[in-house]
Design a protein around this motif. Structure first.
Motif, PDB file in Angstrom:
ATOM      1  N   GLY A 164       0.827  -1.192   0.000  1.00  0.00           N
ATOM      2  CA  GLY A 164       0.000   0.000   0.000  1.00  0.00           C
ATOM      3  C   GLY A 164       0.864   1.246   0.000  1.00  0.00           C
ATOM      4  N   GLU A 165       0.312   2.326  -0.470  1.00  0.00           N
ATOM      5  CA  GLU A 165       1.032   3.598  -0.514  1.00  0.00           C
ATOM      6  C   GLU A 165       1.427   4.068   0.883  1.00  0.00           C
ATOM      7  OE1 GLU A 165      -0.429   7.990  -1.627  1.00  0.00           O
ATOM      8  OE2 GLU A 165      -0.672   6.527  -3.240  1.00  0.00           O
ATOM      9  N   ARG A 166       0.554   3.831   1.862  1.00  0.00           N
ATOM     10  CA  ARG A 166       0.811   4.266   3.246  1.00  0.00           C
ATOM     11  C   ARG A 166       1.100   3.113   4.192  1.00  0.00           C
ATOM     12  NH1 ARG A 166      -4.021   7.638   5.055  1.00  0.00           N
ATOM     13  NH2 ARG A 166      -2.607   8.270   6.720  1.00  0.00           N
ATOM     14  N   ALA A 167       0.448   1.964   3.985  1.00  0.00           N
ATOM     15  CA  ALA A 167       0.624   0.805   4.864  1.00  0.00           C
ATOM     16  C   ALA A 167       0.055  -0.432   4.176  1.00  0.00           C
ATOM     17  CB  ALA A 167      -0.080   1.024   6.207  1.00  0.00           C
ATOM     18  N   THR A 168       0.450  -1.603   4.697  1.00  0.00           N
ATOM     19  CA  THR A 168      -0.047  -2.862   4.154  1.00  0.00           C
ATOM     20  C   THR A 168      -0.410  -3.791   5.299  1.00  0.00           C
ATOM     21  OG1 THR A 168       1.449  -2.621   2.267  1.00  0.00           O
ATOM     22  CG2 THR A 168       0.482  -4.804   2.610  1.00  0.00           C
ATOM     23  N   LEU A 169      -1.580  -4.421   5.182  1.00  0.00           N
ATOM     24  CA  LEU A 169      -2.030  -5.431   6.142  1.00  0.00           C
ATOM     25  C   LEU A 169      -1.788  -6.790   5.507  1.00  0.00           C
ATOM     26  CD1 LEU A 169      -5.425  -3.726   7.046  1.00  0.00           C
ATOM     27  CD2 LEU A 169      -3.327  -3.729   8.423  1.00  0.00           C
ATOM     28  N   VAL A 170      -0.900  -7.581   6.094  1.00  0.00           N
ATOM     29  CA  VAL A 170      -0.556  -8.893   5.558  1.00  0.00           C
ATOM     30  C   VAL A 170      -1.183  -9.940   6.465  1.00  0.00           C
ATOM     31  CG1 VAL A 170       1.308 -10.489   4.985  1.00  0.00           C
ATOM     32  CG2 VAL A 170       1.630  -8.027   4.669  1.00  0.00           C
ATOM     33  N   GLN A 171      -1.961 -10.827   5.862  1.00  0.00           N
ATOM     34  CA  GLN A 171      -2.644 -11.883   6.621  1.00  0.00           C
ATOM     35  C   GLN A 171      -2.150 -13.250   6.170  1.00  0.00           C
ATOM     36  OE1 GLN A 171      -6.911 -11.858   6.252  1.00  0.00           O
ATOM     37  NE2 GLN A 171      -7.111 -13.901   7.109  1.00  0.00           N
ATOM     38  N   GLY A 204      -4.827   4.478   0.904  1.00  0.00           N
ATOM     39  CA  GLY A 204      -3.420   4.132   0.827  1.00  0.00           C
ATOM     40  C   GLY A 204      -3.031   2.861   1.552  1.00  0.00           C
ATOM     41  N   VAL A 205      -4.025   2.115   2.053  1.00  0.00           N
ATOM     42  CA  VAL A 205      -3.749   0.864   2.775  1.00  0.00           C
ATOM     43  C   VAL A 205      -4.173  -0.314   1.894  1.00  0.00           C
ATOM     44  CG1 VAL A 205      -4.330  -0.531   4.801  1.00  0.00           C
ATOM     45  CG2 VAL A 205      -3.993   1.927   5.043  1.00  0.00           C
ATOM     46  N   ALA A 206      -3.274  -1.296   1.768  1.00  0.00           N
ATOM     47  CA  ALA A 206      -3.551  -2.501   0.983  1.00  0.00           C
ATOM     48  C   ALA A 206      -3.668  -3.701   1.908  1.00  0.00           C
ATOM     49  CB  ALA A 206      -2.435  -2.736  -0.029  1.00  0.00           C
ATOM     50  N   HIS A 207      -4.381  -4.718   1.448  1.00  0.00           N
ATOM     51  CA  HIS A 207      -4.525  -5.979   2.185  1.00  0.00           C
ATOM     52  C   HIS A 207      -3.999  -7.104   1.307  1.00  0.00           C
ATOM     53  CE1 HIS A 207      -7.359  -9.415   3.516  1.00  0.00           C
ATOM     54  NE2 HIS A 207      -6.267  -9.444   4.248  1.00  0.00           N
ATOM     55  N   LEU A 235       0.272  -9.073   9.983  1.00  0.00           N
ATOM     56  CA  LEU A 235       1.408  -8.160  10.097  1.00  0.00           C
ATOM     57  C   LEU A 235       0.973  -6.812   9.550  1.00  0.00           C
ATOM     58  CD1 LEU A 235       4.228 -10.425   8.609  1.00  0.00           C
ATOM     59  CD2 LEU A 235       3.534 -10.224  11.004  1.00  0.00           C
ATOM     60  N   VAL A 236       1.348  -5.745  10.238  1.00  0.00           N
ATOM     61  CA  VAL A 236       1.100  -4.393   9.752  1.00  0.00           C
ATOM     62  C   VAL A 236       2.448  -3.852   9.287  1.00  0.00           C
ATOM     63  CG1 VAL A 236       0.267  -2.078  10.310  1.00  0.00           C
ATOM     64  CG2 VAL A 236      -0.802  -4.080  11.383  1.00  0.00           C
ATOM     65  N   LEU A 237       2.519  -3.506   8.005  1.00  0.00           N
ATOM     66  CA  LEU A 237       3.746  -2.977   7.421  1.00  0.00           C
ATOM     67  C   LEU A 237       3.580  -1.491   7.148  1.00  0.00           C
ATOM     68  CD1 LEU A 237       4.392  -5.677   4.643  1.00  0.00           C
ATOM     69  CD2 LEU A 237       4.957  -5.791   7.074  1.00  0.00           C
ATOM     70  N   ASP A 238       4.670  -0.738   7.307  1.00  0.00           N
ATOM     71  CA  ASP A 238       4.614   0.674   6.944  1.00  0.00           C
ATOM     72  C   ASP A 238       4.806   0.814   5.433  1.00  0.00           C
ATOM     73  OD1 ASP A 238       7.363   0.395   6.479  1.00  0.00           O
ATOM     74  OD2 ASP A 238       7.955   1.575   8.233  1.00  0.00           O
ATOM     75  N   ALA A 239       4.907   2.025   4.939  1.00  0.00           N
ATOM     76  CA  ALA A 239       5.011   2.273   3.491  1.00  0.00           C
ATOM     77  C   ALA A 239       6.257   1.647   2.881  1.00  0.00           C
ATOM     78  CB  ALA A 239       4.985   3.776   3.219  1.00  0.00           C
ATOM     79  N   ALA A 259      -3.527   0.141  15.161  1.00  0.00           N
ATOM     80  CA  ALA A 259      -2.187  -0.325  14.770  1.00  0.00           C
ATOM     81  C   ALA A 259      -1.718   0.396  13.507  1.00  0.00           C
ATOM     82  CB  ALA A 259      -2.186  -1.825  14.557  1.00  0.00           C
ATOM     83  N   LEU A 260      -2.639   0.742  12.630  1.00  0.00           N
ATOM     84  CA  LEU A 260      -2.275   1.463  11.408  1.00  0.00           C
ATOM     85  C   LEU A 260      -1.735   2.849  11.741  1.00  0.00           C
ATOM     86  CD1 LEU A 260      -5.085   0.585   8.877  1.00  0.00           C
ATOM     87  CD2 LEU A 260      -2.655   0.066   8.678  1.00  0.00           C
ATOM     88  N   GLY A 261      -2.154   3.392  12.884  1.00  0.00           N
ATOM     89  CA  GLY A 261      -1.672   4.718  13.293  1.00  0.00           C
ATOM     90  C   GLY A 261      -0.175   4.778  13.406  1.00  0.00           C
TER      91      GLY A 261
END
Length: 119
Positions: free
Chosen positions: A31-38, A63-66, A90-94, A114-116
């Motif tokens: 994601g442009e800002r963050a990514t949620l990996v499952q 800007g958040v991708a899954h 997992l929460v990843l930053d940009a 957590a995205l914060g």
């Protein structure tokens, strides 16, 4: 504290802290800002609910991708990251750096919080 109570809690964890994952390793775009990996498995009921929650959050926050990864198909990544159960989020930053981790089904509010840290 019983294990069940902690399940799904989003927390920082030493293992993987600061490690980076790129789109090539994840099999999906960051994601442009963050990514949620499952990490999921085929017969995991909480994985389906987690997939829905993360999809909703990704649609809600610009800007958040899954990215959903089949744990059985990616045992190399599962072992490297120390994934012990599904779902693991997992929460990843940009930049693809792991900033948060949750084992078990997280609550929507916890994922948003957590995205914060990631954005």
């Amino acid at each position: 504290m019983p294990r069940r109570r902690r399940s799904g809690g989003v927390r920082v964890r030493g293992q993987g802290d600061g490690q980076r994952l790129g789109a090539d390793r994840l099999g999906g775009e960051l994601g442009e800002r963050a990514t949620l990996v499952q990490f999921s498995s085929a017969f995991c009921a909480p994985c389906r609910a987690t997939r829905r929650i993360l999809g909703e959050v990704a649609a809600l926050v610009p800007g958040v991708a899954h990215v959903d990864i089949d744990a059985e198909a990616r045992l190399d990544l599962v072992r490297e990251l120390g994934v012990l159960k599904t779902p693991t989020v997992l929460v990843l930053d940009a930049d693809g750096r792991i900033v948060r981790r949750a084992a078990g089904q997280p609550r929507k509010a916890d994922v948003i919080a957590a995205l914060g840290e990631a954005v």
